[in-house]
Design an enzyme around this catalytic site. Structure first.
Site, PDB file in Angstrom:
ATOM      1  N   LYS A  53      -1.048   9.371   6.702  1.00  0.00           N
ATOM      2  CA  LYS A  53       0.162   8.553   6.864  1.00  0.00           C
ATOM      3  C   LYS A  53       1.404   9.421   6.725  1.00  0.00           C
ATOM      4  O   LYS A  53       2.352   9.311   7.500  1.00  0.00           O
ATOM      5  CB  LYS A  53       0.162   7.414   5.823  1.00  0.00           C
ATOM      6  N   GLN A  97      -1.011   2.523  -1.831  1.00  0.00           N
ATOM      7  CA  GLN A  97      -2.374   2.681  -1.326  1.00  0.00           C
ATOM      8  C   GLN A  97      -3.365   1.916  -2.213  1.00  0.00           C
ATOM      9  O   GLN A  97      -3.377   2.081  -3.431  1.00  0.00           O
ATOM     10  CB  GLN A  97      -2.742   4.183  -1.283  1.00  0.00           C
ATOM     11  N   ASP A 120       3.060  -2.792   4.988  1.00  0.00           N
ATOM     12  CA  ASP A 120       1.607  -3.010   5.044  1.00  0.00           C
ATOM     13  C   ASP A 120       1.296  -4.476   5.384  1.00  0.00           C
ATOM     14  O   ASP A 120       0.163  -4.814   5.715  1.00  0.00           O
ATOM     15  CB  ASP A 120       0.988  -2.664   3.683  1.00  0.00           C
TER      16      ASP A 120
END
Ligand code: NAP
Length: 291
Positions: A53, A97, A120
């Site tokens: 990412k 994460q 997200d």
């Protein structure tokens, strides 16, 4: 093999080019999209996802920050870190994460992220917007699946989509996205899970079969209608290559299924690279809305 490959890598490259063009436009207004990725602990798979990412953000010219936090961080300190980035005007997207260590309540952390920076798409506000068809940050993997269908010319309108898996990050959102009364959606969706009776009866009826079970060979050729489009979201590690890379397979028995499907995604090189790209797309969109 008769099925055409839906190459996520190629579609991702195209979308990244589009993002780069938009980033250059924003830069003329002195806006640089900003993304912070927060990694708690040292899980090797999470480390590799976060690295990818960061690499993508860097290549697109984003302002990107990587926070590597010790697994012993308290929930309160992690919430404070999220709050710091909620208040940072140079940051448009915050990605924590998952999974988090067991002593931290993931839902508390996800709720702490400002929904306008929730790239997200896991905040309940964004989930609610998605379900009700309002503009929202779509979760990256389901967003990726939809874009792969659209950009490879697969007609979703009126199609019977069968989703295998009902997780909050893949199965449920992809089903919700594809039933919307909207372009690139308008499908009739069936969702299967471990309590589904005679799953093959449902999967064999699918025009588009989306598999996100996390189980090798969860879908075999006898479960697929000839000519169906098969999207394999699964990522299963089956060992390491000689060069130390993870050897991956999906959830679909690729060889035999590719003999009867009309289009299919490979693993690796399918949904994976697209997921990261849609995170970049969401971060770009957040920056475009920056006040
Ligand atoms: P998850 O949270 O473990 O959920 C799996 C779902 O599949 C559950 O709903 C489960 O049903 C269902 N399931 C499991 N085995 C099944 C079977 N044999 N038949 C029918 N349903 C079955 O997994 P996830 O997070 O959604 O991820 C799924 C897969 O996608 C994993 O391999 C993951 O690594 C991969 N993934 C890939 C990406 C990417 O970017 N490529 C992103 C996210 C996830 P129950 O609810 O009844 O337990």
């Amino acid at each position: 093999m008769t099925a055409e490959l839906i190459k996520g890598k190629d579609i991702a490259a195209l979308i990244r080019q589009e993002i780069k063009t938009e980033v250059d436009k924003l830069k003329t207004k002195n806006i640089i999209p900003g993304l912070v990725t927060i990694l708690v602990g040292a899980d090797p798979a999470s480390e590799s996802y976060v690295r990818a990412k960061q690499k993508a953000a860097h290549e697109l010219g984003f302002h990107s920050i990587q926070e590597n936090i010790d697994a012993s961080i308290s929930e309160a300190d992690l919430l404070a870190l999220v709050e710091k980035y909620n208040n940072d005007p140079t940051i448009d997207g915050i990605l924590v994460q998952l999974p988090l260590p067991k002593h931290i309540d993931e839902s508390k952390v996800l709720i702490a992220i400002n929904p306008d920076k929730d790239v997200d798409g896991f905040h309940p506000v964004n989930v609610g917007r998605m379900v009700t068809g309002q503009p929202a940050f779509l979760p990256c993997t389901p967003y990726a699946v939809q874009q792969m269908l659209i950009r490879s010319g697969v007609q979703t309108e009126g199609a019977h989509v069968v989703v295998v898996g009902r997780s909050n990050i893949v199965g449920k959102p992809v089903a919700n996205i594809l039933i919307q009364k909207a372009a690139g959606a308008n499908a009739t969706v069936t969702v299967c899970h471990t309590r589904t009776k005679d799953m093959a009866k449902h999967t064999r009826d699918a025009d588009i079969l989306i598999v996100a079970a996390g189980v090798i060979n969860a879908v075999t050729a006898d479960m697929v209608k000839p000519g169906a489009v098969v999207i394999d979201v699964g990522v299963n590690q089956i060992g390491m290559t000689e060069s130390g890379k993870r050897k991956l397979v999906g959830d679909v028995d690729f060889g035999p299924v590719s003999e009867i499907a009309s289009k299919i995604t490979p693993v690796p090189g399918g949904v994976g690279p697209m997921t990261i790209t849609m995170l970049m797309q969401n971060t770009l969109e957040a920056a475009q809305k920056r006040k």
